[in-house]
Design a protein around this motif. Structure first.
Motif: not given
Length: 228
Positions: A34-49
């Protein structure tokens, strides 16, 4: 753009191999899934919930130091992902939303596909596989779905996107399901309920690596892939 990761379930099919750990916290080569996925999303400027439930502390610990918003489903043991999404329903407004199961491994290539798609909603499918939840399509339109389809086009990946202009319809239908106490359904059943009313769009990612962790073999595939 927002992303809601659904991480509330137990994962009983693999529990005898991983004990009490949530599938999304499994180590995939020095980092929890899940950290891999969240870091991927944040790197693309996507807010994560992240919608949490079972062993929520383990998931929060896996994401320590990352800018993530949490919603807790206290009824995770007697509900399914539709209820976890309902607890995060206030995030279903104002922005396009990616909704994904947190036990899916995916990378930038798949994220690019879903970001570039401009349809009201889109669900990802792999036409090279047919082992778990199956889709039947006519072109890019979803026409049938289920675990035991004899005639199918591919396997659902566990990732979808809903654009802002479809969110009101989606949220309204979600509320109807919850009001009728159908909280034992998958969140995707909200989209499936529109099949006979409008086009539910599907995109093929069969040339890209992904894996949802349902069985220990799925987890091993990810670990081996990460070693390359």
């Amino acid at each position: 753009m927002k992303a809601i990761l659904l991480a509330g379930g137990r994962g009983t099919r693999i529990s005898r191999y991983i004990g009490e750990s949530p599938k999304s916290t499994l180590d995939i080569g020095g980092i929890p899934l899940i950290r891999h996925t969240v870091e991927l999303l944040l790197k693309n400027n996507i807010e994560v919930i992240v919608a949490i439930g079972y062993k929520k502390e383990m998931i929060v610990n896996s994401l320590q130091g990352l800018n993530v918003k949490y919603f807790y489903n206290p009824f995770y043991d007697i509900t399914n992902s539709i209820a976890s999404l309902w607890f995060a329903k206030k995030e279903l407004c104002n922005d396009d939303v990616i909704i994904a199961n947190a036990d899916v491994f995916w990378e930038q290539d798949i994220l690019d596909v879903i970001l570039e798609d401009n349809q009201e909603q889109v669900m990802l499918m792999d036409t090279s596989r047919g082992m778990d939840y199956l889709f039947k399509c006519e072109g890019s339109r979803l026409t049938n779905h289920g675990k035991e389809l004899d005639d199918f086009t591919g396997e659902y990946v566990g990732i979808a996107k809903i654009r802002q202009d479809f969110l009101n319809k989606f949220l309204g239908r979600l509320e109807i399901f919850i009001e009728k106490q159908q909280h034992n359904l998958w969140w995707e059943n909200v989209l499936y309920s529109f099949i006979n009313e409008l086009q539910i769009n599907v995109k093929d990612v069969s040339n890209m690596f992904w894996s949802e962790i349902d069985f220990i073999e799925d987890y091993n595939r990810i670990v081996e892939y990460r070693k390359k």
